[in-house]
Design an enzyme around this catalytic site. Structure first.
Site, PDB file in Angstrom:
ATOM      1  CD  GLU A   1     -27.787 -23.363  -6.260  1.00 60.29           C
ATOM      2  OE1 GLU A   1     -27.359 -24.479  -5.932  1.00 60.29           O
ATOM      3  OE2 GLU A   1     -27.372 -22.741  -7.250  1.00 60.29           O
TER       4      GLU A   1
ATOM      5  CD  GLU B   1     -22.621 -23.457  -3.740  1.00 59.09           C
ATOM      6  OE1 GLU B   1     -22.500 -22.454  -3.007  1.00 59.09           O
ATOM      7  OE2 GLU B   1     -23.660 -24.125  -3.832  1.00 59.09           O
TER       8      GLU B   1
END
Lengths: 80, 274
Positions: B132, B152
Site C-alpha cells: 500500500e 489480508e
C-alpha cells in the site's frame, strides 16, 4: 517442450545454486523444507526464481501442501 | 528537516532528491513506532515542498526504499496489532484500530498528493501495508525478485492502508480482484505486464534505477510536473474513507482475532499463504 525429468532436473539445479548446497545432495523426492531448512520468505524467493527461470506464473496457493521437488515439478510442468 | 535517522526509518535530502529508507527488522513491519516516524516524515515532506520553502535547491523527487534484504515491507505489524488488541476491551480495540488507520491514511495521502514525483524502489517482499505504501507512489521500480501480495483476506480482513482504492485507481478490475480475492502473490514481471510496476530492475538494482529515474525527473520544471501529476493522479478520498469503515466493520468479527492468533503463533513454513 521440456519433459518432466528435465523440469525436475532444472529445479534441482536452480535450488542447489540458490541455496548453495551441493547438487548431488538433492533428490526429486526430498522434502525441500526439511532438506533446506527454509522459511516462508526463502520459499517465496525460490518460487520467484522458478517463475523467472521457466517464464511462468505459479500462484502460490497451488503450492499449498507441496513439499517435494517432484510434485513441484509437476505443478510447473502444467504451466509450461 | 532535511535529514533524520530514526529507529525504523531515515531520510535525507541530497541533490534535489529526498530518499526515505525503511530499516526496521525483520522486514519493515509497520508498527506504531514506524507510524510515528512516518508521520514525522510526512510533516517534513510537506514543509520541504510548501511554496514558502520550495527553493531551487529543494526536492524534485522522492524515493522510498528498504535497507532490509528480505524486502521492501511485509506490511502491518500484525504481532503488535494482536498483542495490543488482547490488552483492550472490544470497544477500545476498535477505537484504537480506527485511530491507527486514520493516522496511516494521512501519511499515505500526504505521499500520494505530494507535488514531488515519488518513486518506490522495491525488492523482495512487498506485502499488505508495504504494498500500500508503494501504491501511494507515482512510480514503482521493482527488482526482478519482488513479490507483491495482499494477504489480508486470510486473516478475515481487508487491506486497510488505502490499498484497495489505489489499486483500483491504477489497475484493471480483473487484476484487482485477483490480488484481493485470492490473496496470491505476483512477481515483478507480472507487475510490469499489468501496469503496476513501471520498470523492472536486475537483482539489487532497483534503487540505482530509481535514482536514475529521479535524475531525469529533476530536469523538468517542478510546477509543471506537479500540475501534470495532480491531473492524472486524483486522490480517491471517498473510497479511502469507505475502506476505513469496511475495515472497522470486519475487524470486530471474532474470526479476525482468531486469524491473527493463528498467524502470530504459526510455525508453518508458509505462513503468508492463504
Amino acid at each position: 517442450m521440456r519433459t518432466l525429468e528435465q523440469t525436475t532436473d532444472e529445479i534441482l539445479n536452480l535450488t542447489a545454486t540458490h541455496f548453495k548446497v551441493p547438487r548431488a545432495e538433492l533428490a526429486p523426492n526430498d522434502d525441500f523444507f526439511k532438506k533446506l531448512g527454509i522459511d516462508s520468505l526463502q520459499a517465496l524467493e525460490l518460487l520467484t526464481r522458478l517463475e523467472n527461470h521457466f517464464g511462468i506464473e505459479l500462484p502460490d496457493y497451488e503450492l499449498q501442501g507441496v513439499t517435494d521437488f517432484r510434485t513441484l515439478a509437476n505443478r510447473i510442468q502444467s504451466r509450461l | 528537516m532535511k535529514s533524520f535517522k530514526g529507529r525504523t526509518i531515515s531520510w535525507e535530502l541530497a541533490d534535489g532528491v529526498l530518499e526515505l529508507e525503511l530499516h526496521r527488522e525483520p522486514c519493515n513491519e509497520i508498527s506504531s513506532t514506524m507510524l510515528e516516524e512516518l508521520e514525522k516524515f510526512a510533516a517534513a515532506l510537506e514543509a520541504l515542498t510548501s511554496h514558502a520553502s520550495a527553493a531551487p535547491e529543494g526536492p524534485s523527487a522522492l524515493i522510498i526504499h528498504s535497507a532490509r534484504k528480505e524486502g521492501f515491507s511485509a506490511g502491518a505489524d500484525l504481532r503488535e496489532l494482536y498483542h495490543r488488541s488482547q490488552e483492550l476491551a472490544a470497544s477500545a480495540r476498535l477505537a484504537s484500530v480506527r485511530k491507527f488507520l486514520e493516522r496511516i491514511h494521512r501519511v499515505m495521502n500526504t505521499i500520494d498528493a505530494s507535488p514531488l514525483t515519488t518513486i518506490a524502489a522495491v525488492h523482495g517482499v512487498c506485502f499488505g501495508g508495504g504494498f500500500e505504501l508503494a501504491l501511494a507512489c507515482d512510480l514503482i521500480v521493482a527488482d526482478k525478485m519482488t513479490r507483491f501480495c495482499f494477504p489480508e483476506l486470510r486473516l478475515g480482513l481487508i487491506p486497510g492502508f488505502g490499498g484497495i482504492p489505489r489499486l483500483k485507481r491504477d489497475l484493471g478490475n480483473g487484476v484487482v480482484r485477483d490480488l484481493l480475492l485470492t490473496g496470491r502473490s505476483i512477481n515483478a514481471t507480472k507487475a510490469l505486464a499489468v501496469g503496476l510496476a513501471c520498470q523492472v530492475a536486475a537483482e539489487g538494482e532497483a534503487l540505482r534505477v530509481a535514482r536514475s529515474t529521479a535524475a531525469q525527473v529533476r530536469k523538468f520544471d517542478r510546477a509543471t510536473s506537479a500540475a501534470a501529476k495532480q491531473f492524472i493522479k486524483p486522490i480517491p478520498h471517498k473510497e479511502l474513507q469507505r475502506e476505513i469503515e469496511i475495515f472497522c466493520e470486519v475487524f470486530t468479527r471474532p474470526a479476525v482475532m482468531e486469524g491473527l492468533r493463528k498467524f502470530v503463533e504459526s510455525t508453518d513454513a508458509l505462513p503468508y499463504l492463504p
